[in-house]
Motif scaffolding. Structure first.
Motif, short mmCIF file in Angstrom:
data_model
loop_
_atom_site.label_atom_id
_atom_site.label_comp_id
_atom_site.label_asym_id
_atom_site.label_seq_id
_atom_site.Cartn_x
_atom_site.Cartn_y
_atom_site.Cartn_z
N PHE A 17 2.88 1.53 -3.54
CA PHE A 17 2.04 1.83 -4.69
C PHE A 17 1.29 3.15 -4.55
O PHE A 17 0.89 3.73 -5.55
CB PHE A 17 1.08 0.67 -4.97
CG PHE A 17 1.70 -0.40 -5.81
CD1 PHE A 17 1.63 -0.34 -7.19
CD2 PHE A 17 2.38 -1.45 -5.23
CE1 PHE A 17 2.21 -1.32 -7.97
CE2 PHE A 17 2.97 -2.43 -5.99
CZ PHE A 17 2.89 -2.37 -7.38
N ALA A 18 1.12 3.64 -3.33
CA ALA A 18 0.56 4.99 -3.17
C ALA A 18 1.47 6.00 -3.84
O ALA A 18 1.03 6.89 -4.59
CB ALA A 18 0.39 5.31 -1.69
N GLY A 19 2.77 5.86 -3.61
CA GLY A 19 3.72 6.76 -4.25
C GLY A 19 3.77 6.58 -5.76
O GLY A 19 3.81 7.56 -6.51
N LEU A 20 3.74 5.33 -6.22
CA LEU A 20 3.79 5.08 -7.66
C LEU A 20 2.59 5.68 -8.37
O LEU A 20 2.72 6.31 -9.43
CB LEU A 20 3.88 3.57 -7.92
CG LEU A 20 5.18 2.89 -7.48
CD1 LEU A 20 5.07 1.39 -7.66
CD2 LEU A 20 6.36 3.43 -8.27
N PHE A 21 1.39 5.50 -7.82
CA PHE A 21 0.20 6.04 -8.45
C PHE A 21 0.23 7.56 -8.47
O PHE A 21 -0.15 8.18 -9.48
CB PHE A 21 -1.05 5.54 -7.73
CG PHE A 21 -1.60 4.25 -8.26
CD1 PHE A 21 -2.61 4.25 -9.22
CD2 PHE A 21 -1.11 3.04 -7.82
CE1 PHE A 21 -3.12 3.07 -9.72
CE2 PHE A 21 -1.61 1.85 -8.31
CZ PHE A 21 -2.61 1.85 -9.27
N LEU A 22 0.66 8.18 -7.38
CA LEU A 22 0.65 9.65 -7.31
C LEU A 22 1.73 10.27 -8.19
O LEU A 22 1.57 11.41 -8.66
CB LEU A 22 0.84 10.10 -5.86
CG LEU A 22 -0.35 9.81 -4.93
CD1 LEU A 22 0.02 10.13 -3.49
CD2 LEU A 22 -1.58 10.62 -5.36
N CYS A 23 2.80 9.54 -8.43
CA CYS A 23 3.88 10.06 -9.29
C CYS A 23 3.66 9.74 -10.77
O CYS A 23 4.40 10.21 -11.62
CB CYS A 23 5.23 9.47 -8.86
SG CYS A 23 5.81 10.01 -7.25
N LEU A 24 2.66 8.93 -11.06
CA LEU A 24 2.50 8.38 -12.41
C LEU A 24 1.91 9.36 -13.40
O LEU A 24 2.16 9.27 -14.61
CB LEU A 24 1.63 7.12 -12.34
CG LEU A 24 1.54 6.25 -13.59
CD1 LEU A 24 2.92 5.80 -14.03
CD2 LEU A 24 0.66 5.05 -13.30
N GLY A 25 1.12 10.36 -12.93
CA GLY A 25 0.42 11.27 -13.83
C GLY A 25 1.30 11.94 -14.87
O GLY A 25 1.01 11.88 -16.08
N PRO A 26 2.39 12.61 -14.48
CA PRO A 26 3.25 13.24 -15.48
C PRO A 26 3.84 12.26 -16.48
O PRO A 26 3.98 12.58 -17.66
CB PRO A 26 4.35 13.89 -14.62
CG PRO A 26 3.73 14.09 -13.29
CD PRO A 26 2.80 12.93 -13.11
N VAL A 27 4.19 11.05 -16.01
CA VAL A 27 4.75 10.05 -16.90
C VAL A 27 3.71 9.62 -17.93
O VAL A 27 3.99 9.50 -19.14
CB VAL A 27 5.25 8.83 -16.10
CG1 VAL A 27 5.76 7.74 -17.03
CG2 VAL A 27 6.34 9.26 -15.12
N GLN A 28 2.47 9.39 -17.48
CA GLN A 28 1.39 9.01 -18.40
C GLN A 28 1.12 10.12 -19.41
O GLN A 28 0.92 9.85 -20.60
CB GLN A 28 0.12 8.70 -17.62
CG GLN A 28 0.14 7.36 -16.91
CD GLN A 28 -1.17 7.10 -16.19
OE1 GLN A 28 -1.59 7.88 -15.35
NE2 GLN A 28 -1.81 6.01 -16.53
N ALA A 77 0.83 -1.21 0.00
CA ALA A 77 0.00 0.00 0.00
C ALA A 77 0.86 1.26 0.00
O ALA A 77 0.58 2.22 -0.74
CB ALA A 77 -0.93 -0.01 1.22
N LEU A 78 1.91 1.27 0.79
CA LEU A 78 2.78 2.44 0.86
C LEU A 78 3.51 2.68 -0.46
O LEU A 78 3.52 3.79 -1.00
CB LEU A 78 3.80 2.28 1.99
CG LEU A 78 3.25 2.41 3.42
CD1 LEU A 78 4.33 2.05 4.43
CD2 LEU A 78 2.76 3.84 3.67
#
Length: 416
Positions: free
Chosen positions: A277-288, A274-275
């Motif tokens: 993937f919380a960071g991965l999801f929140l950081c993913l927007g600019p990459v997407q 959970a910890l």
């Protein structure tokens, strides 16, 4: 939309996940330290988004994360309330059966459910042996990833495809690919396992024989709850998340402590996932966003190219968003001779589906169950390879199947 610097937190977090457990193992075991690393990477992206009118991107990422983690948590908790007691003979044939059974169950109850159900009895069955370092890495490849190819319930990317309009039973057409990976990786495992078993001493084999007892299922109420996760995960928001939380709570209340004790059940693995993937999801927007903007100009048009493109990105990004990005790209390309599926050429859709699912096994962060299985194995005293060593292993054992899939996709496109 996003400045260039916002692309940096994601790879920094990925690098941290790979390096910190090796460099600072005792610190990384502490949830507070993990949360600090995640916050340091995600906070700049979140604050920038909120300050520049991109709060909807944060909300969307939060919603996707909530669906992701509630599904994983429900599967983890309910499967943790099912105990397969007993201790089978730890022979190559038995261990291969574990993996192939898991590959089948993965498409029925999801890769997470199958992984959580079978990893503990596999570890228990092999605890008397000394040469078992290969078991869990192979388990991650076959059960936690490639086995989920046959239904939308098997792995998150395929569920995303179903929501986007891919017919539910279309994924059964991926059976040839499922067979390629299950058979080829299974054969490699059997060869490695036979050599490892031959190194075992007579004493360890005698201990294994003396500890043998038949399998029995305890916590049968959780079997129904585990199966209920499947339809619940297909409900619309927010009912999906509420029902999944309800299933998890029902499992906690219905499961005797003795069963959790027998499973050595702990919330630590799901908290770790959970910890991170919380960071991965929140950081993913600019990459997407950057990937979506560059997609039309990318030289990725053939099915085999999409197989490798979706696969490589799924190894380092979450495989569900990667699937979405590549299906969006595929819809913008002219179709081939065959009727499209949800607006996508069927060969390209096959390539994206297989690449996103199977290459999620390429790293520990490629798919949610990978980290869970790793954490459970380490908690049981099983030594796991480092991030990079595991990635090299996964590439090596899947490479023959990758090459066969690439050749098959190329041949099919040439033929039609």
């Amino acid at each position: 939309m996003y400045p260039l610097w916002t692309l940096l937190p994601f790879p920094l977090l990925v690098l941290g996940i790979a390096a910190l457990p090796l460099l600072l193992p005792h610190w990384w075991e502490k949830p507070v330290f993990q949360a600090t690393v995640v916050l340091a990477c995600a906070a700049p992206v979140v604050l920038f988004s909120l300050a520049t009118g991109l709060g909807h991107e944060v909300w969307e990422a939060t919603h996707e994360y909530a669906s992701f983690i509630t599904t994983l948590a429900a599967l983890y908790i309910t499967s943790g309330g099912i105990h397969l007691s007993g201790d089978l003979l730890a022979t190559p044939r038995v261990n291969l059966t574990f993996l192939l059974l898991g590959a089948i169950l993965a498409s029925v109850i999801g890769t997470t459910g199958a992984s959580m159900l079978l990893i503990r009895p596999l570890l228990r069955t092999n605890r008397q042996r000394a040469h078992t370092a290969h078991l869990v890495p192979f388990f991650i490849v076959i059960v936690a990833n490639a086995g989920g190819l046959l239904t939308p319930l098997g792995d998150p990317p395929l569920l995303v495809g179903y929501i986007e309009g891919v017919p539910f039973f279309w994924t059964l057409r991926l059976l040839p690919c499922w067979l390629v990976y299950a058979v080829s990786v299974g054969l490699i495992f059997y060869v490695v396992e036979r050599r490892a078993y031959a190194k075992e001493t007579m004493e360890s084999k005698k201990r294994d024989e003396l500890a043998r007892s038949p399998l029995a299922v305890l916590g049968r109420r959780n079997v129904s709850l585990l199966l209920a996760v499947v339809p619940a995960s297909m409900l619309p928001t927010p009912y999906r998340e509420l029902v999944l939380v309800g299933i998890a709570l029902a499992s906690v209340l219905a499961t005797p402590r003795a069963i959790h004790g027998k499973n050595d059940f702990s919330y630590t693995p799901i908290v770790d996932v959970a910890l991170v993937f919380a960071g991965l999801f929140l950081c993913l927007g600019p990459v997407q966003a950057a990937l979506s903007e560059a997609a039309p100009s990318l030289p990725v048009k053939a099915a085999w190219q999409m197989f490798w493109g979706a696969g490589v990105l799924s190894a380092v990004l979450d495989n569900a968003p990667t699937y979405s990005a590549f299906t969006a790209l595929a819809r913008g390309l002219p179709p081939g001779a065959l009727p499209t599926v949800a607006g996508i050429d069927p060969f390209r859709l096959t390539a994206i589906s297989v690449g996103a699912v199977v290459m999620g096994a390429s790293t520990y962060i490629g798919n949610g169950p990978n980290l869970m299985v790793k954490a459970i194995a380490e908690r049981a005293g099983h030594k796991m390879p480092s991030f990079l060593r595991y990635a090299a292993f996964a590439l090596g054992v899947m490479l023959p199947a990758h090459l066969l899939t690439t050749l098959g996709l190329w041949w099919l496109e040439q033929r039609y």
